[in-house]
Enzyme design. Structure first.
Site, PDB file in Angstrom:
ATOM      1  N   HIS A 130       0.874  -1.186   0.000  1.00 13.82           N
ATOM      2  CA  HIS A 130       0.000   0.000   0.000  1.00 13.82           C
ATOM      3  C   HIS A 130       0.907   1.230   0.000  1.00 13.82           C
ATOM      4  O   HIS A 130       2.025   1.177   0.527  1.00 13.82           O
ATOM      5  CB  HIS A 130      -0.827  -0.050   1.291  1.00 13.82           C
ATOM      6  CG  HIS A 130      -1.873   1.007   1.432  1.00 13.82           C
ATOM      7  ND1 HIS A 130      -1.581   2.292   1.838  1.00 13.82           N
ATOM      8  CD2 HIS A 130      -3.209   0.976   1.248  1.00 13.82           C
ATOM      9  CE1 HIS A 130      -2.703   2.986   1.909  1.00 13.82           C
ATOM     10  NE2 HIS A 130      -3.709   2.219   1.544  1.00 13.82           N
ATOM     11  N   ASP A 207       3.112  -4.384   8.022  1.00 13.30           N
ATOM     12  CA  ASP A 207       1.905  -3.582   7.882  1.00 13.30           C
ATOM     13  C   ASP A 207       0.724  -4.532   8.067  1.00 13.30           C
ATOM     14  O   ASP A 207       0.410  -5.323   7.179  1.00 13.30           O
ATOM     15  CB  ASP A 207       1.902  -2.935   6.485  1.00 13.30           C
ATOM     16  CG  ASP A 207       0.593  -2.238   6.175  1.00 13.30           C
ATOM     17  OD1 ASP A 207      -0.322  -2.277   7.018  1.00 13.30           O
ATOM     18  OD2 ASP A 207       0.488  -1.650   5.082  1.00 13.30           O
ATOM     19  N   GLN A 210      -4.517  -4.953   7.050  1.00 14.39           N
ATOM     20  CA  GLN A 210      -5.525  -5.871   6.510  1.00 14.39           C
ATOM     21  C   GLN A 210      -5.481  -7.239   7.170  1.00 14.39           C
ATOM     22  O   GLN A 210      -6.250  -8.124   6.807  1.00 14.39           O
ATOM     23  CB  GLN A 210      -5.326  -6.041   4.990  1.00 14.39           C
ATOM     24  CG  GLN A 210      -5.523  -4.801   4.177  1.00 14.39           C
ATOM     25  CD  GLN A 210      -6.964  -4.298   4.177  1.00 14.39           C
ATOM     26  OE1 GLN A 210      -7.890  -5.004   4.562  1.00 14.39           O
ATOM     27  NE2 GLN A 210      -7.150  -3.068   3.761  1.00 14.39           N
ATOM     28  N   LYS A 233     -10.368  -0.369  10.521  1.00 14.07           N
ATOM     29  CA  LYS A 233     -10.577  -1.596   9.736  1.00 14.07           C
ATOM     30  C   LYS A 233     -10.900  -2.774  10.652  1.00 14.07           C
ATOM     31  O   LYS A 233     -11.215  -3.864  10.200  1.00 14.07           O
ATOM     32  CB  LYS A 233      -9.329  -1.918   8.907  1.00 14.07           C
ATOM     33  CG  LYS A 233      -9.038  -0.845   7.848  1.00 14.07           C
ATOM     34  CD  LYS A 233      -7.909  -1.252   6.959  1.00 14.07           C
ATOM     35  CE  LYS A 233      -7.255  -0.098   6.252  1.00 14.07           C
ATOM     36  NZ  LYS A 233      -7.917   0.289   5.008  1.00 14.07           N
ATOM     37  N   CYS A 371      -4.899   2.589  -3.485  1.00 14.94           N
ATOM     38  CA  CYS A 371      -3.655   3.109  -2.894  1.00 14.94           C
ATOM     39  C   CYS A 371      -2.513   2.121  -3.093  1.00 14.94           C
ATOM     40  O   CYS A 371      -1.661   1.947  -2.198  1.00 14.94           O
ATOM     41  CB  CYS A 371      -3.822   3.428  -1.410  1.00 14.94           C
ATOM     42  SG  CYS A 371      -5.004   4.718  -1.125  1.00 14.94           S
TER      43      CYS A 371
HETATM   44  N1  PMP Z   1      -1.760  -0.683   4.655  1.00 15.39           N
HETATM   45  C1  PMP Z   1      -2.725  -1.410   4.090  1.00 15.39           C
HETATM   46  C2  PMP Z   1      -2.409  -2.799   3.604  1.00 15.39           C
HETATM   47  C3  PMP Z   1      -3.990  -0.868   3.932  1.00 15.39           C
HETATM   48  O1  PMP Z   1      -4.954  -1.583   3.357  1.00 15.39           O
HETATM   49  C4  PMP Z   1      -4.253   0.436   4.407  1.00 15.39           C
HETATM   50  C5  PMP Z   1      -5.607   1.088   4.231  1.00 15.39           C
HETATM   51  N2  PMP Z   1      -6.187   0.900   2.988  1.00 15.39           N
HETATM   52  C6  PMP Z   1      -3.206   1.137   5.003  1.00 15.39           C
HETATM   53  C7  PMP Z   1      -1.972   0.550   5.116  1.00 15.39           C
HETATM   54  C8  PMP Z   1      -3.374   2.511   5.520  1.00 15.39           C
HETATM   55  O2  PMP Z   1      -4.333   2.531   6.517  1.00 15.39           O
HETATM   56  P1  PMP Z   1      -4.840   3.933   7.074  1.00 15.39           P
HETATM   57  O3  PMP Z   1      -5.388   4.667   5.895  1.00 15.39           O
HETATM   58  O4  PMP Z   1      -5.890   3.556   8.055  1.00 15.39           O
HETATM   59  O5  PMP Z   1      -3.674   4.584   7.672  1.00 15.39           O
END
Ligand code: PMP
Length: 413
Positions: A130, A207, A210, A233, A371
């Site tokens: 991401h 990270d 998910q 999430k 993203c």
């Molecule tokens: N890493 C992953 C794998 C994600 O899916 C996301 C959110 N789509 C993020 C990081 C970032 O999360 P946040 O926008 O809540 O900071």
């Protein structure tokens, strides 16, 4: 929801009643919510915890001598222990509250990264990250004269065997990699990855944005150095996230932001810092968000992560089979180990058109690059449509998605 035992299957109809939004309509049709990977819906237990805190328990924490403040502090620090237990951390001081996974990763980049990364060093990420786990490292590399390396993925969206090992070198300072991919659903073998990196003396940040909503995570057995995730999430409020870091790392790291709460003493000549985790929690935190996060964890644990995993695996299998039966649909991300994320393209139809037509049917999916633009580039598509499932989804939701796609095919056919 009161669960009997962890062995009885998940009672989805009952679970759905815990989420008031799932009984609402969208575009005049019953809402079919298939965008949990972007953000999850909230159970009544979390909504009630927030409401009760604001109605009768609210005060700032840590500094008030009065009862309300002491009680709010007790709730806040109690939630920290809940998070610690939830991810298997050794010590509650290893849990730092931040806004979201993005901030958690930036905290490590700014604090640990600035202290430990220099000219000629390397940071290794993967091709399925991401943007939150790409851009902070690019910024750090630019500032320090370091290099970003990228471990490749195959056509199913899995790490290429040996790819990480080949790229780890004496120059590598950190491996930053996702536990579960948001765009592809791939679950990475994090324990082996950490072992591989540690054998080369390389620290690992995972990270987990998910991962935590779908699978049990034990940071001690994974042995990662840092683990980042977002509350929103995980069925908790938006605005609260967590950075886990091994105590020795956090203690050795300089503060990220300066201000109130993070100090031991301040004079104009010299400031000394508070102990971890408060050294990293400058300013008034999202007190209600933390309490909501604690309530979300209580809720999930009452249902049981084991049960959630079993139901989501069944749903994923069903949805994959139904999507694969449509010849005009191509799944992007078909890893052997996958979370309940289905990214797909419909031949000849732009993903935004797919999303718009599905929306007319009350079906909420995400269309775009998620993203993860480099992932889209890797698969040669500008975007995908992504249906992401949670334990509150049903096979009827999947059937509605398939009917929606059939409508797309009728309109564009
Ligand atoms: N890493 C992953 C794998 C994600 O899916 C996301 C959110 N789509 C993020 C990081 C970032 O999360 P946040 O926008 O809540 O900071």
């Amino acid at each position: 929801m009161t669960a009997a035992t962890n062995r009885t299957p998940l009672d989805v109809a009952r679970v759905r009643k815990d989420f008031p939004i799932l009984a609402t309509a969208s575009r005049g049709k019953p809402l079919v919510f298939l965008d949990t990977a972007a953000s999850s819906q909230k159970p009544q237990a979390v909504i009630d915890a927030l409401s009760a805190f604001y109605a009768s328990g609210y005060a700032n924490i840590h500094r008030g001598l009065y009862q309300l403040s002491a009680e709010a502090t007790r709730l806040f620090e109690g939630a920290r222990i809940r998070v610690q237990e939830f991810i298997g951390a050794a010590d509650a001081r290893e849990i730092v509250f931040v806004r979201n996974a993005t901030e958690a990763i930036n905290l490590v980049a700014y604090s640990w990264g600035r202290q430990n990364v220099g000219v000629g060093d390397e940071i290794l990420i993967s091709a399925m990250e991401h943007h939150a786990n790409i851009v902070p490292w690019q910024m750090l590399c630019e500032e320090k004269g370091a290099t970003l390396r990228v471990a490749p993925i195959d056509d199913r969206g899995q790490l290429v065997p040996g790819g990480i090992a080949e790229l780890l070198s004496d120059r590598t300072k950190l491996l930053a990699i996702t536990h579960v991919s948001n765009a592809l659903g791939t679950i990475n073998p994090v324990r082996e990855i950490v072992e591989l990196a540690h054998a080369r003396g390389v620290k690992v940040l995972l990270d987990g944005a998910q991962a935590v909503p779908h699978t049990s995570v034990d940071v001690r057995s994974i042995d990662c150095d840092f683990y980042a995730f977002s509350g929103h999430k995980l069925f908790a409020p938006s605005g609260i996230g967590v950075l886990y870091g091994k105590l020795a790392h956090l203690e050795a790291m300089p503060p990220f932001m300066g201000g109130g709460e993070m100090i031991a003493s301040v004079t104009f000549e010299k400031t000394t810092y508070a102990e971890v985790p408060r050294k990293f929690e400058a300013g008034t935190p999202d007190i209600a968000g933390v309490i909501g996060l604690g309530a979300a964890i209580d809720y999930i644990e009452e249902i049981g992560m084991g049960r959630i995993e079993v139901w989501e695996a069944e749903l994923l299998e069903y949805a994959t089979r139904r999507l694969e039966a449509l010849p005009q649909v191509r799944l992007v991300g078909t890893a052997e180990h996958k979370a309940a994320v289905l990214s797909f393209v419909v031949s000849g139809v732009h993903p935004h058109d797919v999303g718009t037509i599905l929306d007319q049917e009350g079906i909420a999916v995400r269309s775009g690059h998620h993203c993860a633009q480099p992932v889209m580039d890797r698969f040669g598509v500008p975007a995908t449509t992504r249906a992401s499932l949670a334990f509150y989804n049903t096979k009827e939701d999947v059937d509605a998605l398939i009917r929606g796609i059939e409508k797309v095919l009728e309109i564009f056919g």
